[in-house]
Write an enzyme that holds these catalytic residues in place. Structure first.
Site, PDB file in Angstrom:
ATOM      1  N   SER A 186       0.822  -1.212   0.000  1.00 18.89           N
ATOM      2  CA  SER A 186       0.000   0.000   0.000  1.00 18.89           C
ATOM      3  C   SER A 186       0.860   1.268   0.000  1.00 18.89           C
ATOM      4  O   SER A 186       1.876   1.350   0.695  1.00 18.89           O
ATOM      5  CB  SER A 186      -0.896   0.001   1.237  1.00 18.89           C
ATOM      6  OG  SER A 186      -1.378   1.298   1.458  1.00 18.89           O
ATOM      7  N   SER A 205      -0.476   4.145   0.942  1.00 19.54           N
ATOM      8  CA  SER A 205      -1.138   5.090   1.844  1.00 19.54           C
ATOM      9  C   SER A 205      -0.181   5.768   2.830  1.00 19.54           C
ATOM     10  O   SER A 205      -0.301   6.971   3.056  1.00 19.54           O
ATOM     11  CB  SER A 205      -2.279   4.398   2.592  1.00 19.54           C
ATOM     12  OG  SER A 205      -3.280   4.058   1.670  1.00 19.54           O
ATOM     13  N   THR A 247      -8.914  -1.372   4.154  1.00 18.10           N
ATOM     14  CA  THR A 247      -8.813  -1.852   2.777  1.00 18.10           C
ATOM     15  C   THR A 247      -9.153  -3.331   2.701  1.00 18.10           C
ATOM     16  O   THR A 247      -9.569  -3.939   3.691  1.00 18.10           O
ATOM     17  CB  THR A 247      -7.421  -1.506   2.175  1.00 18.10           C
ATOM     18  OG1 THR A 247      -7.469  -1.792   0.782  1.00 18.10           O
ATOM     19  CG2 THR A 247      -6.286  -2.294   2.809  1.00 18.10           C
ATOM     20  N   LYS A 306     -13.408  -3.921   3.941  1.00 15.42           N
ATOM     21  CA  LYS A 306     -14.227  -2.720   3.701  1.00 15.42           C
ATOM     22  C   LYS A 306     -15.708  -2.930   4.011  1.00 15.42           C
ATOM     23  O   LYS A 306     -16.411  -1.979   4.337  1.00 15.42           O
ATOM     24  CB  LYS A 306     -14.079  -2.262   2.248  1.00 15.42           C
ATOM     25  CG  LYS A 306     -12.770  -1.546   1.951  1.00 15.42           C
ATOM     26  CD  LYS A 306     -12.779  -1.023   0.519  1.00 15.42           C
ATOM     27  CE  LYS A 306     -11.496  -0.315   0.186  1.00 15.42           C
ATOM     28  NZ  LYS A 306     -11.519   0.273  -1.162  1.00 15.42           N
ATOM     29  N   ASN A 327     -14.142   2.912   3.732  1.00 17.99           N
ATOM     30  CA  ASN A 327     -12.672   2.886   3.634  1.00 17.99           C
ATOM     31  C   ASN A 327     -12.021   3.882   4.580  1.00 17.99           C
ATOM     32  O   ASN A 327     -10.797   3.925   4.695  1.00 17.99           O
ATOM     33  CB  ASN A 327     -12.201   3.141   2.188  1.00 17.99           C
ATOM     34  CG  ASN A 327     -12.348   4.594   1.791  1.00 17.99           C
ATOM     35  OD1 ASN A 327     -13.211   5.311   2.291  1.00 17.99           O
ATOM     36  ND2 ASN A 327     -11.498   5.049   0.896  1.00 17.99           N
ATOM     37  N   ASP A 349     -13.760   6.638  -1.678  1.00 13.15           N
ATOM     38  CA  ASP A 349     -13.388   6.174  -3.027  1.00 13.15           C
ATOM     39  C   ASP A 349     -14.219   6.889  -4.099  1.00 13.15           C
ATOM     40  O   ASP A 349     -13.700   7.315  -5.127  1.00 13.15           O
ATOM     41  CB  ASP A 349     -13.598   4.654  -3.162  1.00 13.15           C
ATOM     42  CG  ASP A 349     -12.479   3.866  -2.485  1.00 13.15           C
ATOM     43  OD1 ASP A 349     -11.373   4.409  -2.316  1.00 13.15           O
ATOM     44  OD2 ASP A 349     -12.726   2.696  -2.119  1.00 13.15           O
ATOM     45  N   ALA A 374     -14.647  -1.517  -5.890  1.00 13.54           N
ATOM     46  CA  ALA A 374     -14.355  -0.231  -6.536  1.00 13.54           C
ATOM     47  C   ALA A 374     -15.405   0.078  -7.598  1.00 13.54           C
ATOM     48  O   ALA A 374     -15.819   1.236  -7.760  1.00 13.54           O
ATOM     49  CB  ALA A 374     -12.963  -0.280  -7.161  1.00 13.54           C
ATOM     50  N   THR A 432     -17.266 -12.618 -14.168  1.00 16.80           N
ATOM     51  CA  THR A 432     -18.260 -13.473 -13.517  1.00 16.80           C
ATOM     52  C   THR A 432     -19.628 -12.801 -13.668  1.00 16.80           C
ATOM     53  O   THR A 432     -19.908 -11.779 -13.021  1.00 16.80           O
ATOM     54  CB  THR A 432     -17.909 -13.662 -12.020  1.00 16.80           C
ATOM     55  OG1 THR A 432     -16.559 -14.092 -11.942  1.00 16.80           O
ATOM     56  CG2 THR A 432     -18.818 -14.660 -11.340  1.00 16.80           C
ATOM     57  N   GLY A 456      -4.996   5.417 -12.366  1.00 18.30           N
ATOM     58  CA  GLY A 456      -5.620   5.508 -11.037  1.00 18.30           C
ATOM     59  C   GLY A 456      -4.875   6.353 -10.017  1.00 18.30           C
ATOM     60  O   GLY A 456      -5.315   6.451  -8.865  1.00 18.30           O
TER      61      GLY A 456
HETATM   62  P1  NAP Z   1     -12.394  -6.621  -5.914  1.00 18.68           P
HETATM   63  O1  NAP Z   1     -13.574  -6.216  -5.122  1.00 18.68           O
HETATM   64  O2  NAP Z   1     -11.611  -7.825  -5.521  1.00 18.68           O
HETATM   65  O3  NAP Z   1     -12.887  -6.803  -7.469  1.00 18.68           O
HETATM   66  C1  NAP Z   1     -11.987  -7.262  -8.444  1.00 18.68           C
HETATM   67  C2  NAP Z   1     -12.650  -7.183  -9.822  1.00 18.68           C
HETATM   68  O4  NAP Z   1     -11.655  -7.491 -10.805  1.00 18.68           O
HETATM   69  C3  NAP Z   1     -13.787  -8.186 -10.020  1.00 18.68           C
HETATM   70  O5  NAP Z   1     -14.753  -7.624 -10.870  1.00 18.68           O
HETATM   71  C4  NAP Z   1     -13.064  -9.355 -10.720  1.00 18.68           C
HETATM   72  O6  NAP Z   1     -13.900 -10.140 -11.522  1.00 18.68           O
HETATM   73  C5  NAP Z   1     -12.127  -8.587 -11.622  1.00 18.68           C
HETATM   74  N1  NAP Z   1     -10.971  -9.382 -12.058  1.00 18.68           N
HETATM   75  C6  NAP Z   1      -9.936  -9.821 -11.314  1.00 18.68           C
HETATM   76  N2  NAP Z   1      -9.066 -10.507 -12.072  1.00 18.68           N
HETATM   77  C7  NAP Z   1      -9.568 -10.502 -13.345  1.00 18.68           C
HETATM   78  C8  NAP Z   1      -9.133 -11.048 -14.581  1.00 18.68           C
HETATM   79  N3  NAP Z   1      -7.999 -11.738 -14.670  1.00 18.68           N
HETATM   80  N4  NAP Z   1      -9.881 -10.837 -15.695  1.00 18.68           N
HETATM   81  C9  NAP Z   1     -11.029 -10.132 -15.611  1.00 18.68           C
HETATM   82  N5  NAP Z   1     -11.502  -9.588 -14.460  1.00 18.68           N
HETATM   83  C10 NAP Z   1     -10.783  -9.777 -13.339  1.00 18.68           C
HETATM   84  O7  NAP Z   1     -11.303  -5.440  -5.981  1.00 18.68           O
HETATM   85  P2  NAP Z   1     -11.567  -3.842  -5.935  1.00 18.68           P
HETATM   86  O8  NAP Z   1     -11.471  -3.354  -4.546  1.00 18.68           O
HETATM   87  O9  NAP Z   1     -12.800  -3.541  -6.708  1.00 18.68           O
HETATM   88  O10 NAP Z   1     -10.238  -3.292  -6.679  1.00 18.68           O
HETATM   89  C11 NAP Z   1     -10.031  -3.534  -8.065  1.00 18.68           C
HETATM   90  C12 NAP Z   1      -8.761  -2.821  -8.553  1.00 18.68           C
HETATM   91  O11 NAP Z   1      -8.887  -1.416  -8.357  1.00 18.68           O
HETATM   92  C13 NAP Z   1      -7.485  -3.222  -7.807  1.00 18.68           C
HETATM   93  O12 NAP Z   1      -6.423  -3.307  -8.743  1.00 18.68           O
HETATM   94  C14 NAP Z   1      -7.258  -2.066  -6.836  1.00 18.68           C
HETATM   95  O13 NAP Z   1      -5.895  -1.876  -6.503  1.00 18.68           O
HETATM   96  C15 NAP Z   1      -7.783  -0.891  -7.656  1.00 18.68           C
HETATM   97  N6  NAP Z   1      -8.261   0.233  -6.815  1.00 18.68           N
HETATM   98  C16 NAP Z   1      -7.692   1.459  -7.031  1.00 18.68           C
HETATM   99  C17 NAP Z   1      -8.128   2.544  -6.273  1.00 18.68           C
HETATM  100  C18 NAP Z   1      -7.493   3.886  -6.484  1.00 18.68           C
HETATM  101  O14 NAP Z   1      -7.616   4.752  -5.601  1.00 18.68           O
HETATM  102  N7  NAP Z   1      -6.868   4.137  -7.618  1.00 18.68           N
HETATM  103  C19 NAP Z   1      -9.144   2.383  -5.305  1.00 18.68           C
HETATM  104  C20 NAP Z   1      -9.720   1.107  -5.134  1.00 18.68           C
HETATM  105  C21 NAP Z   1      -9.255   0.038  -5.909  1.00 18.68           C
HETATM  106  P3  NAP Z   1     -14.652 -11.451 -10.938  1.00 18.68           P
HETATM  107  O15 NAP Z   1     -15.871 -10.953 -10.242  1.00 18.68           O
HETATM  108  O16 NAP Z   1     -14.931 -12.244 -12.166  1.00 18.68           O
HETATM  109  O17 NAP Z   1     -13.677 -12.131 -10.007  1.00 18.68           O
END
Ligand code: NAP
Length: 291
Positions: free
Chosen positions: A23, A25, A70, A74, A95, A110, A139, A161, A253
């Site tokens: 992280s 942060s 995180t 969350k 968060n 977020d 997210a 999915t 991001g």
């Molecule tokens: P999450 O709740 O675990 O959701 C992950 C998502 O990614 C799900 O829709 C999952 O699909 C999909 N996914 C994972 N691997 C994949 C693959 N190989 N092919 C296609 N889809 C895939 O995670 P989250 O909290 O939403 O975070 C997602 C991303 O955003 C992370 O990389 C995180 O670091 C980033 N993020 C950035 C910020 C920022 O401030 N910039 C803030 C929050 C998050 P399935 O449902 O099919 O598993």
């Protein structure tokens, strides 16, 4: 920037998650406190899965100013808090937690961070946008609510999915019916070519799997479209490079990460960070950025 010294009056803010070692942060929050000249230190704590409620009791007893939460806590954190903001309730995830008169109050920054990021990077909000969201995780939900609250025309949700995308669409329909739809793989390219804003909220393409993309390579991105990543490491994902090569305007991001951190700090400290300070914070963070 004068670095804050740690002394008897230094307050603690922290991040609870698992894992937390990657992280950014601490770098971001400690720079914010230094620039704002507030005597705080920010640390990461990796919490085991059966220890979250004990960790929260400890933080209550220590009277910390607040903390971030995180993955994977969350949602789970909500039942351990005294109150949550209406937005965090709608998103179903917290968060940021503030300690106020002994009470723990949960927020979600977020969605606010994404709003500020879009405004900063493109100069405009979401009014009239046809949005395609790739992904249906935490997210995606915060960003969908951000777009809908800020008057986008409509949103399509695509996810690997299918059931998860359908669940997110059904949830959003409760408050925003008529503006949210499920996107199947059969119509994905058609939807991409008719979208003004395409947002990748999946983790496909991040530092742990840089060669992955959440959709195929034959995607009809075009000039005039905006493609937004929320991944910040690497600074350009494979999908972002593809969108760029087809003429779409792209941003990553980083700005969302910065802006959600700023919103969290403002909540803890009850103080607005002005634009000139945000610029100073942004350039100091970029100096320490190693990718
Ligand atoms: P999450 O709740 O675990 O959701 C992950 C998502 O990614 C799900 O829709 C999952 O699909 C999909 N996914 C994972 N691997 C994949 C693959 N190989 N092919 C296609 N889809 C895939 O995670 P989250 O909290 O939403 O975070 C997602 C991303 O955003 C992370 O990389 C995180 O670091 C980033 N993020 C950035 C910020 C920022 O401030 N910039 C803030 C929050 C998050 P399935 O449902 O099919 O598993």
């Amino acid at each position: 920037m004068s670095r804050n010294k740690i002394d008897g009056g230094t307050g603690l803010i922290c991040l609870l998650g698992n894992p937390v070692t990657k992280s950014f942060s601490p770098q971001i929050q400690n720079i914010i406190s230094s620039v704002m000249n507030v005597n705080l230190i920010y640390l990461n704590f990796e919490i085991e899965h059966n220890q979250l409620s004990k960790a929260i009791e400890g933080l209550r007893a220590l009277k910390v100013k607040g903390f971030n939460v995180t993955i994977p806590y969350k949602e789970k954190i909500i039942e351990l808090l005294d109150e949550i903001s209406p937005e965090a309730k709608e998103i179903g995830a917290v968060n940021t937690v503030k300690m106020e008169d002994g009470k723990l109050i949960g927020y979600n920054t977020d969605w606010l961070g994404y709003y500020e990021a879009k405004l900063t990077c493109t100069g405009k909000g979401f009014e009239g946008d046809s949005v395609l969201i790739l992904g249906a995780g935490g997210a995606a939900k915060a960003i969908a609510i951000c777009c809908l609250k800020n008057n986008c025309a409509n949103i399509m949700i695509y996810n690997r999915t299918i059931e998860k995308a359908e669940e997110l669409v059904n949830n959003l329909m409760k408050n925003y019916s008529g503006r949210v739809n499920f996107c199947s793989i059969d119509i994905l390219n058609h939807v991409i070519s008719h979208s003004t804003l395409i947002i990748n909220t999946t983790s496909a393409g991040n530092y742990s799997n840089v060669n992955l993309m959440p959709i195929g390579e034959e995607v009809p991105f075009k000039k005039g479209q905006i493609f937004s990543e929320i991944i910040y490491n690497p600074s350009e994902t494979k999908l972002m490079k593809l969108a760029q090569s087809k003429g779409a305007f792209c941003f990553n991001g980083f700005e969302m990460l910065l802006q959600q951190a700023i919103k969290s700090w403002e909540i803890w400290c009850n103080k607005k960070i002005e634009l000139d300070k945000i610029e100073e914070i942004r350039s100091l963070i970029k100096e320490t950025w190693t990718f």
